[in-house]
Design a protein around this motif. Sequence first.
Motif, PDB file in Angstrom:
ATOM      1  N   LEU A  86      43.623  47.586  46.017  1.00 62.90           N
ATOM      2  CA  LEU A  86      42.297  48.157  45.802  1.00 62.90           C
ATOM      3  C   LEU A  86      42.398  49.633  45.472  1.00 62.90           C
ATOM      4  O   LEU A  86      41.681  50.145  44.619  1.00 62.90           O
ATOM      5  CB  LEU A  86      41.448  47.972  47.066  1.00 62.90           C
ATOM      6  CG  LEU A  86      40.992  46.544  47.350  1.00 62.90           C
ATOM      7  CD1 LEU A  86      40.224  46.486  48.653  1.00 62.90           C
ATOM      8  CD2 LEU A  86      40.134  46.029  46.215  1.00 62.90           C
ATOM      9  N   LYS A 104      35.824  39.538  41.801  1.00 65.01           N
ATOM     10  CA  LYS A 104      36.225  40.872  41.374  1.00 65.01           C
ATOM     11  C   LYS A 104      35.131  41.895  41.679  1.00 65.01           C
ATOM     12  O   LYS A 104      35.419  43.040  41.976  1.00 65.01           O
ATOM     13  CB  LYS A 104      36.609  40.887  39.897  1.00 65.01           C
ATOM     14  CG  LYS A 104      35.528  40.461  38.973  1.00 65.01           C
ATOM     15  CD  LYS A 104      36.076  40.297  37.574  1.00 65.01           C
ATOM     16  CE  LYS A 104      34.944  39.875  36.651  1.00 65.01           C
ATOM     17  NZ  LYS A 104      35.391  39.404  35.366  1.00 65.01           N
ATOM     18  N   ASP A 125      35.710  42.853  45.086  1.00 64.29           N
ATOM     19  CA  ASP A 125      36.844  43.775  45.158  1.00 64.29           C
ATOM     20  C   ASP A 125      36.429  45.189  44.792  1.00 64.29           C
ATOM     21  O   ASP A 125      36.875  46.153  45.410  1.00 64.29           O
ATOM     22  CB  ASP A 125      37.960  43.305  44.220  1.00 64.29           C
ATOM     23  CG  ASP A 125      38.799  42.233  44.875  1.00 64.29           C
ATOM     24  OD1 ASP A 125      38.604  42.016  46.084  1.00 64.29           O
ATOM     25  OD2 ASP A 125      39.622  41.606  44.189  1.00 64.29           O
ATOM     26  N   SER A 127      46.680  44.239  50.047  1.00 68.95           N
ATOM     27  CA  SER A 127      45.387  44.143  49.369  1.00 68.95           C
ATOM     28  C   SER A 127      44.764  45.533  49.257  1.00 68.95           C
ATOM     29  O   SER A 127      44.156  45.894  48.256  1.00 68.95           O
ATOM     30  CB  SER A 127      44.458  43.195  50.108  1.00 68.95           C
ATOM     31  OG  SER A 127      44.109  43.747  51.349  1.00 68.95           O
TER      32      SER A 127
END
Lengths: 325, 196
Positions: free
Chosen positions: B118, A31, A34, B114
């Motif tokens: 995000l 994470k 990310d 993805s």
Amino acid sequence: MNANILFRYIHELSDAAEREMVVAWLQESEKNRDILAALAQRKLSLEKAADKDSAAADWLKIQTGIQEAPVRKMFPWKRYSAAAAIAALLCTAAWYGVHRPGPVTPHLVKLATTARDKKRITLPDSTEVWLQYNSSITYDAATFHNSERCVTLKGTAFFNVTSNAAQPFRVQTPHTAITVLGTSFHINARENAPQEIAVATGKINVTAEQLNINLLPEQKITYDPVTHKTTSSHISLHQVTGLRDNKLVFENDDLPGIAAKLEQWYNRKIIIRGTPQRVSFTGSVEDNGIHAVLGGLSFLAGIQYQVTADSVILSLQSNSLRNNK
Amino acid sequence: MQPVSELNGAEWNQQTFKVLYDEYYVLVSRYCYAFTGDYELARDIAAELFCDLWRQRANIRVNANIKNYLLVAARRRCKKHKDKLPITVTIANDQLEEGISHHTPDTHMVHKESKAALQQLLLRLDPVKKEIIDLKLLGLTNKEIAHLLHVTPKKVEYQLNTAIRVLQDEIKTMQLTAQDCEIGLMIGSLLLLIPS
């Protein structure tokens, strides 16, 4: 994780220790990766909004926007005076249009450059003039084709005069007068500075107070308008034509020499900081604006620089620093 | 930087104005984009801002910091626009992904997903945190951000650190929902397979 460190990492500003911290943090969990990816992606899409190129494109748009008269805020009398001025302009323009062929009317043409641009001008006789920053050239279009081709120069320029034996070409500067038939030569005629004239091809005649001299190719004279002192010296061809080729040419120049040339070229004050160590620099730098030139020089000759509004500060990188690098 | 900023607007000429423009136009456009989420609109607002700046230069007197002045002006304009068109933010997200990807269809889909995820991630922050992050990404210092938003630099730093913590929590919940989806899909496909 400290946000400051993370953002410094994104902006590629972090030092080795900080980088290690971020890498460790990234390895901690997916994470975190990310989050970094999301931030980096956001940065990219923000940066896509505008860059140097789009700024240049938009500048044109803005310029047209700027030139529209700010009607809203104008006082009525101002509007009328503007209208009157425009009407007067139109009248003069029309009047010139009608009277232009008449040989008697002086029709002065003035071409000037600012501190930011240079110009290449072709005169009516197809003589080419490369006008340096902060310079101006004036000629009378009505009488230009008479027995003498006369122009007045303030500042620095390189002339490539079209040969015409019947009509000598005369350049009048504030302190000197130069007569040529068909040559190319460089003139530096700034106020309050020694006047410099150098020849690339052909022969020219320079007259001034207490001076009348013929110059041949690769010769250069420096004339002091206050003391009337003249010194002549040899100059290499590519130094003379540097202005035409848009190049700054240095030959075995030390820092004061470089500074003097930059000062002349950009008409800005150059200040040298620190102890001038012995450097000697030979080479030429393409003139793509003062920042690009100074950047190139700082790389080639190991000079650091700083540009302020009307002056440039040059300083030598200390030797120890350079050896370390 | 040239000391243009400290002068009052009445003394600007075309040259000093160009210097100002070169220095800040890119930043202002990007900042406008952070608000509007629309590239065209962002640049229009920025261009308009600079035009008005020039037109009204006689009345402008910047005593502290031109960067701050410009960003505050940009912010006000964007807010005004936003009030007029409340939909812009939602349009923005689609445009975003469009611009970024140029892959083969398959990877395109994956990346799109993805990337959308995000992007969604940052949208989950509250507006203040989001703006601070945007400003930080544009390269402003904490002090500059603090000045712009009328808070203390300490507060900016606190918000940034909190933002990261919030993001970490958000991802956790997002991953959960993603897993839920996958399980749902698996069950769905199993059900489809059974009759055959």
